[in-house]
Structures are given as C-alpha cells and as structure tokens.
Design a protein around this motif. Structure first.
Motif, short mmCIF file in Angstrom:
data_model
loop_
_atom_site.label_atom_id
_atom_site.label_comp_id
_atom_site.label_asym_id
_atom_site.label_seq_id
_atom_site.Cartn_x
_atom_site.Cartn_y
_atom_site.Cartn_z
N GLN A 172 1.11 7.12 -15.62
CA GLN A 172 -0.19 6.49 -15.44
C GLN A 172 -1.21 7.57 -15.12
N SER A 173 -1.90 8.05 -16.15
CA SER A 173 -2.89 9.10 -15.96
C SER A 173 -4.22 8.49 -15.55
N GLY A 174 -4.79 9.00 -14.47
CA GLY A 174 -6.08 8.51 -14.02
C GLY A 174 -5.97 7.41 -12.98
N MET A 175 -4.76 6.95 -12.65
CA MET A 175 -4.60 5.92 -11.63
C MET A 175 -4.99 6.48 -10.27
N PRO A 176 -5.70 5.72 -9.43
CA PRO A 176 -6.08 6.24 -8.11
C PRO A 176 -4.84 6.58 -7.27
N ILE A 177 -4.85 7.78 -6.70
CA ILE A 177 -3.78 8.21 -5.79
C ILE A 177 -4.41 8.40 -4.41
N ILE A 178 -4.04 7.53 -3.46
CA ILE A 178 -4.65 7.54 -2.13
C ILE A 178 -3.58 7.90 -1.10
N ARG A 179 -3.98 8.74 -0.15
CA ARG A 179 -3.07 9.20 0.89
C ARG A 179 -3.59 8.82 2.28
N TRP A 180 -2.64 8.59 3.19
CA TRP A 180 -2.98 8.37 4.58
C TRP A 180 -3.59 9.66 5.16
N PRO A 181 -4.26 9.56 6.28
CA PRO A 181 -4.86 10.77 6.88
C PRO A 181 -3.85 11.89 7.15
N ASP A 182 -2.57 11.53 7.34
CA ASP A 182 -1.57 12.58 7.61
C ASP A 182 -0.99 13.18 6.33
N GLY A 183 -1.51 12.76 5.15
CA GLY A 183 -1.08 13.34 3.90
C GLY A 183 -0.04 12.54 3.15
N ARG A 184 0.57 11.55 3.78
CA ARG A 184 1.57 10.73 3.09
C ARG A 184 0.90 9.82 2.06
N LEU A 185 1.64 9.52 1.00
CA LEU A 185 1.13 8.57 0.02
C LEU A 185 0.94 7.20 0.67
N CYS A 186 -0.18 6.58 0.41
CA CYS A 186 -0.45 5.23 0.94
C CYS A 186 0.27 4.24 0.03
N GLN A 187 1.50 3.91 0.40
CA GLN A 187 2.36 3.12 -0.48
C GLN A 187 1.75 1.78 -0.90
N PRO A 188 1.14 1.01 0.00
CA PRO A 188 0.59 -0.28 -0.43
C PRO A 188 -0.40 -0.14 -1.58
N LEU A 189 -1.29 0.83 -1.50
CA LEU A 189 -2.29 1.01 -2.55
C LEU A 189 -1.69 1.62 -3.80
N ILE A 190 -0.70 2.51 -3.65
CA ILE A 190 -0.02 3.08 -4.81
C ILE A 190 0.70 1.97 -5.59
N PHE A 191 1.44 1.12 -4.86
CA PHE A 191 2.14 0.02 -5.50
C PHE A 191 1.15 -0.96 -6.14
N TYR A 192 0.07 -1.23 -5.45
CA TYR A 192 -0.93 -2.20 -5.94
C TYR A 192 -1.55 -1.73 -7.26
N PHE A 193 -2.06 -0.49 -7.29
CA PHE A 193 -2.71 0.00 -8.50
C PHE A 193 -1.69 0.21 -9.63
N GLY A 194 -0.47 0.61 -9.27
CA GLY A 194 0.58 0.72 -10.28
C GLY A 194 0.90 -0.63 -10.89
N TYR A 195 0.90 -1.66 -10.07
CA TYR A 195 1.15 -3.03 -10.54
C TYR A 195 0.07 -3.47 -11.52
N LEU A 196 -1.19 -3.17 -11.18
CA LEU A 196 -2.29 -3.54 -12.08
C LEU A 196 -2.17 -2.83 -13.43
N CYS A 197 -1.75 -1.56 -13.38
CA CYS A 197 -1.56 -0.81 -14.63
C CYS A 197 -0.41 -1.38 -15.44
N ARG A 198 0.69 -1.63 -14.76
CA ARG A 198 1.90 -2.05 -15.47
C ARG A 198 1.71 -3.38 -16.18
N LEU A 199 0.98 -4.31 -15.57
CA LEU A 199 0.76 -5.63 -16.17
C LEU A 199 -0.55 -5.70 -16.95
#
Length: 541
Positions: free
Chosen positions: A33-60
C-alpha cells in the motif's frame, strides 16, 4: 483491555504523533500500500489502531490511499487530544466526543470543520472492530458504535441516530452530529496575467534558495523544475497530487502513439521505452522536437492526450499542449532531471531513478503532493497573488471552457441549452470529473459571459429559448438564415425602444412582405425582446 500507557493531563501536541505519506511502502495482506498514512505514537511505535484502520480502507477499496490525507490529519488530532486527556483510544464515548467538539470551538475551529472531524472519528470507531479484530492485549475488539435500547443489555459508548439526507434517504449517524450548511466553494479564478506572475516567480533567477536545500544542487535546476510543475497545472489542469505521479513512460507512450518518433527510424522508434533514453543524444532530440512541430501543423491539433491518474486513482487522458510538451522535454527530461540523475549515479552507481517526471532533491525519489502544494503556495505569496496551486487549475478550467464553447459556437452557429450541456460535459471530462458539478458550471458560466457579453443568466436563457424555437422550424430555414437571425437578436436585444433602429425594425415586422404571417412579434407589450410565436392568432389583442 490493554494497559494504559498514557498519563492523564500529560501535554501532548499533534506533531508528537509522527505521520508520513507516500515515501513509506507498507505491506498489507500481501499487497504493498504505497501512500497509505503511517502514524506513530509519540514514543515511535506504530499506532496500530490507525494502521489497521487505514489498511482496512485500502484493502476493501472503501477509500483510495491518495484521498486519506485529510482523514489522517483529523484522526491524528483526535488521538493527540485523547493522549493529552490520558484517555486510551478504546475508552472514548459520546461524552469525550462532545468535549473535543467544545475544545475545537474554543480554539476557533469553524462549525463545518468541527463536524467533519467528528464524522471521521465516528467512522473510525464504526469500522475498527472489523479492521483490528484483536486489541493489543489479545482480547477481542468490542463494538463501539450502536443504538442503546432498553431491551438490549449491550450498552454502546458511541450512540447513533437515524436521519434523512436532502434526497430523503435514511442514514445512520452519530447521535451528537449536527446538520450544517455546506459552505460555498471559493470560485474566484486568477486571470492569465496573475498566473504568468506566479510562473515567473517560480522561474525567477533572483529567488533565493532556502537553507534546507541540498547545497550541491544547482539553483537553476530547482527553479526550472518548479516552473515546469506550475506549467503543468495551468497548461494541462493537473492537480497537486497528480503532478508528482506523472509517469515518464506514459508521456513517452502518448508521443509514440501519435507517431512523433517516426523520424528516428522504425526499429528505434519501437524500442523507446522512456524519453530519458535520449538525454545524451542531441540529434535524436531534434528529430522528436521537429516531429512535435510537424504534428501540430499537419494534424492541426494543439494537444496530445497523456494518461494521468487522477482523484480516486481514476485514469483520464489530459490534453497536453504541444508547447507544454516541448518545455517538459527540453527543460526537465533532457535538462535538469538528466543532470541530477548523473550526479546521483556518480555518488551511487546503483541508483535507479523513479519513473516519475519530477524528482525530490532531498530523497532523489518522487516528490510528494504536499511538497508540490507548498512550492506553489510560496510562489503565490511571493508574486502577491491571492490563492494557491489549485488556482492554476482553475485558470486552466476557465480557459478550457472558453475554447470548448468557442469551438461549439463555430460548429453549430447558435447558442442553445443543448450546446451549453455539450460544453458542460466536455469541460467535466477535461477536468477529470465523473459528472457535471457546481464548479464545472461556474467555469463554463465564466466562458459564456465572456463570449456573449451578457452577465445576466436570465437574458442568456431568453436568447437560448428563442434559438430553440427557431430550430424547431429549421426545416423551413437554412443555416445561413438561422445565423442571421441570431446576429439580429444579439444586436437588437439591447436597442432602446425609442431609437430609430428599433422603429425601423418595428416597421419591417409589421410589413407582411418582410414578416409573412406575423411570425415575429416585436410589439412593446409585456416584453421588449424578440419573441417567436407559431400562431399569430394567439397573440393578445
């Protein structure tokens, strides 16, 4: 539930949640998924809820990655608010959403923008149970959104209500949502002189290069690249997010399909994959440029259709003017772009440039839509012209509408609602719109005003009705007579009743030799404009 990792009342700014677009290629269910928003928590970890959410929108295919940026910024702001309040994202409810709305109001955010943000939050919580089926601790993600009933033991933190749209269709929305009046889009259009000033600013040799630019890059190359991007927006109507995605191979195919490479010989013309291959062959470049000139003269066409991926990843063929293609080849493809590639390959022999026409000086990869928008906005400000890069596309749209209208008037010789609808459809297609929009109508209206000289839509409508009545009797009149009637109507529509010319025309209309059967009524009763009637006996006595 996952362990709370945020402390209440901790000051967290939106920028603490790092976000990137385009440059990251994220693998999702076996697809990139090129161009999908990649958001991280302030400590640098991937923000899983938003990663899963935007990935879901792309996939469907619920939303294209290129259209996710506004929603990503809104949700990042929501997560920042929750972090500052010490509330885990999975503990949000109606009360918290109302608090955020009040916070937004206190900060001066418009009501329309507040409601847009809350709709994005509602949409996130509606789909996150399907997008992210397990929380971070392994427990099942609960349903957050629903309608609370007395008979239902399950209580939803974010409640809903049923409302009807303007068309009467019932839909489910957040219980706290408010209906707001849609704001009228800004339809002011910069004129050609203002656009020329912006382009001059982009290319100006006196324009200083900011300190964050790479020192070894020739400032002239940057200015030429930026100017060419502006030329694309004003000359072909490309959006800011379409400019960096323009493929060099698509431009090459467009020229090949029109036979521009014939002068190179059959074998070489067939083997060309990218125009960049001719960067070191000045003789071949001359042949291609001569082919463009010959195409314009021989075909009597001013443009070539080039494949462009537009909004929502929809493909269209944008009309590139011949002089625009000439500039893109000489200034960018065989100019600054070729020089940059040589420099980067000297440092890294394994470097392979992206297929896009414009490259970033910082990353040596494709530019981002945000970078293009920023460059254009700065040029508008420096040129003291109100607007942004999108206004270059508005100028293109207005000029396009004027050209299409002029061509149709020349072809048909009259101006009716049918002609106007044809112009509207063609303008919408040229702009990459799937249907005629209010904006399309506005650009066409500007062209109509310029062509007819009549700003009043009421007067234009009257003239079109007269034309349509005339055309109903076209079997009795040839094209020359119809065009003559149209010219007369346009001239006499503004003639004062007390003028000598009006008197002469009235005498002619009362003469049965000139107006047999009283076909045209020029009486000064209710109206002062020409009126065509089919039955003289129906005229008021």
């Amino acid at each position: 539930m996952p362990e709370k990792v945020l402390e209440r009342a901790k000051v967290v700014s939106t920028s603490d949640f790092r976000m990137s677009f385009g440059t990251d290629k994220f693998h999702w269910f076996g697809e990139v998924q090129s161009g999908m928003p990649i958001i991280r928590w302030p400590d640098g970890r991937l923000c899983q809820p938003l990663i899963f959410y935007f990935g879901y929108l792309c996939r469907l295919n619920l939303e294209q990655a290129s259209s996710m940026e506004p929603r990503a910024y809104m949700l990042r702001e929501w997560f920042s608010f929750l972090a500052g309040e010490g509330i885990p994202w999975y503990e949000a409810d109606d009360f918290v959403m109302h608090r955020w709305r009040q916070r937004q109001a206190d900060e001066g955010v418009s009501e329309e923008q507040r409601e847009k943000k809350l709709r994005s939050v509602y949409h996130f919580y509606l789909h996150i149970p399907d997008a992210m089926q397990l929380l971070e601790d392994g427990s099942v993600t609960p349903d957050f959104v629903g309608r609370n009933k007395r008979s239902n033991l399950r209580r939803y933190p974010i409640t809903t209500k049923r409302v009807r749209t303007r068309t009467g269709e019932p839909i489910t929305v957040w219980s706290g949502s408010r209906a707001i009046k849609q704001s009228t889009p800004d339809l002011t259009v910069p004129d050609n002189d203002q656009c020329d000033r912006v382009l001059l600013e982009l290319r100006s040799s006196s324009k200083p290069i900011s300190s964050n630019q790479i020192s070894h890059i020739d400032p002239v190359i940057k200015r030429e690249r930026d100017w060419a991007m502006g030329r694309l927006m004003v000359g072909a109507g490309l959006r800011a997010d379409e400019v960096p995605e323009l493929k060099l191979t698509d431009l090459t195919k467009a020229l090949a399909n029109e036979g521009i490479f014939k002068g190179l010989g059959r074998e070489r013309a067939r083997s060309i994959v990218s125009l960049a291959e001719l960067a070191n062959d000045s003789a071949a470049q001359d042949i291609v440029l001569k082919g463009l000139k010959h195409f314009e003269v021989r075909r009597r066409r001013l443009y070539i259709g080039v494949k462009v991926k537009g909004k929502g990843r929809k493909v269209r063929h944008a009309g590139f003017m011949i002089d625009l293609i000439y500039d893109l080849l000489t200034v960018v493809v065989w100019g600054g772009r070729a020089v940059l590639i040589k420099q980067w390959q000297t440092v890294d022999p394994t470097y392979e440039p992206d297929d896009t026409l414009f490259l970033s000086f910082k990353t040596s990869d494709a530019l981002t839509a945000g970078a293009v928008s920023d460059i254009m906005l700065k040029a508008f400000k420096a040129a003291d012209v109100a607007g942004s890069g999108h206004d270059l596309r508005k100028n293109y749209a207005t000029n396009l509408a004027a050209r299409i209208l002029s061509r149709n008037l020349d072809r048909f010789g009259y101006f009716t609602h049918a002609v106007l609808n044809t112009v509207l459809d063609e303008v919408a297609t040229g702009l990459g719109h799937s249907k005629v929009t209010t904006t399309t109508k506005h650009y066409t209206n500007l062209a109509v005003v310029h062509s007819t000289g009549l700003e009043s839509s009421r007067k234009r409508s009257r003239i079109m009705k007269i034309w349509e009545m005339l055309l109903q009797s076209k079997d009795m009149m040839d094209d020359e007579r119809i065009q003559l009637c149209g010219t007369a109507m346009k001239v006499f529509a503004e003639v004062p009743k007390e003028s000598k010319m009006f008197g002469m025309l009235s005498w002619a209309m009362n003469n049965p030799d000139y107006n047999p059967g009283g076909l045209i009524d020029l009486s000064p009763k209710p109206a002062t404009h020409l009126r065509v009637v089919s039955d003289n006996s129906r005229l008021p006595k």
